[in-house]
Design a protein around this motif. Structure first.
Motif, PDB file in Angstrom:
ATOM      1  N   GLN A 111     -87.960 -43.905  83.129  1.00 20.93           N
ATOM      2  CA  GLN A 111     -88.092 -45.013  84.065  1.00 20.93           C
ATOM      3  C   GLN A 111     -89.421 -45.713  83.874  1.00 20.93           C
ATOM      4  O   GLN A 111     -90.436 -45.080  83.626  1.00 20.93           O
ATOM      5  N   ASN A 112     -89.403 -47.035  84.055  1.00 19.85           N
ATOM      6  CA  ASN A 112     -90.620 -47.832  83.951  1.00 19.85           C
ATOM      7  C   ASN A 112     -91.342 -47.762  85.291  1.00 19.85           C
ATOM      8  O   ASN A 112     -90.857 -48.293  86.271  1.00 19.85           O
ATOM      9  N   LYS A 113     -92.478 -47.129  85.312  1.00 20.24           N
ATOM     10  CA  LYS A 113     -93.266 -47.012  86.548  1.00 20.24           C
ATOM     11  C   LYS A 113     -94.377 -48.044  86.519  1.00 20.24           C
ATOM     12  O   LYS A 113     -95.157 -48.115  85.579  1.00 20.24           O
ATOM     13  N   SER A 114     -94.465 -48.839  87.559  1.00 16.70           N
ATOM     14  CA  SER A 114     -95.525 -49.848  87.613  1.00 16.70           C
ATOM     15  C   SER A 114     -96.824 -49.233  88.112  1.00 16.70           C
ATOM     16  O   SER A 114     -96.844 -48.123  88.629  1.00 16.70           O
ATOM     17  N   ALA A 115     -97.898 -49.939  88.001  1.00  8.12           N
ATOM     18  CA  ALA A 115     -99.203 -49.444  88.414  1.00  8.12           C
ATOM     19  C   ALA A 115     -99.274 -49.231  89.926  1.00  8.12           C
ATOM     20  O   ALA A 115    -100.021 -48.411  90.422  1.00  8.12           O
TER      21      ALA A 115
END
Length: 134
Positions: free
Chosen positions: A127-131
């Motif tokens: 999964q793409n985890k944002s900052a």
């Protein structure tokens, strides 16, 4: 960020591929150290065959994302699955017939690639985890 869900799925497939590659290389290094170079190379070959599945799917998803899935249909999905299946079985037959490969190493590598795939999905590693964490 784009709303193209196929592009997002293609990026997720690439992240899964990288996790699989790391897992297969680690397994091959351990197998090579414990059982010898032939076993290590066999694990690497079997894992490479397993990695082809994810690489092919990432490529297919990326290709379809370019036109937002305009040509994506059930027939396209079934054909991609059949191509993947035929290529996998063909490569496994070639690898098993080779005297340079250890059969258990091939199976271990293929199994390791599949386990890495499912672990990656189960624990959200792809999964793409944002900052910001959202």
């Amino acid at each position: 960020m784009s709303n193209n869900s196929l592009g997002s799925a293609a990026r997720q497939s690439v992240r899964i591929l990288l996790w699989q590659l790391a897992g297969v290389v680690a397994m091959a290094a351990i197998g090579g150290a414990v059982f010898g170079a032939r076993a290590g190379w066999s694990v690497l070959a079997g894992g490479g065959i397993g990695l082809l599945w994810t690489a092919y799917m990432a490529f297919t998803l990326f290709r379809h994302s370019l036109n937002h899935g305009a040509q994506l249909g059930a027939a396209s999905f079934v054909m991609a699955w059949l191509v993947k299946l035929v290529v996998t079985f063909g490569l496994l037959v070639i690898a098993f017939r080779s005297t340079a490969m250890a059969p258990l190493g091939l199976i271990a590598g293929l199994f390791g690639a599949l386990i890495a795939y499912w672990v990656c999905l189960a624990f959200g590693l792809s999964q793409n985890k944002s900052a910001t964490g959202k």
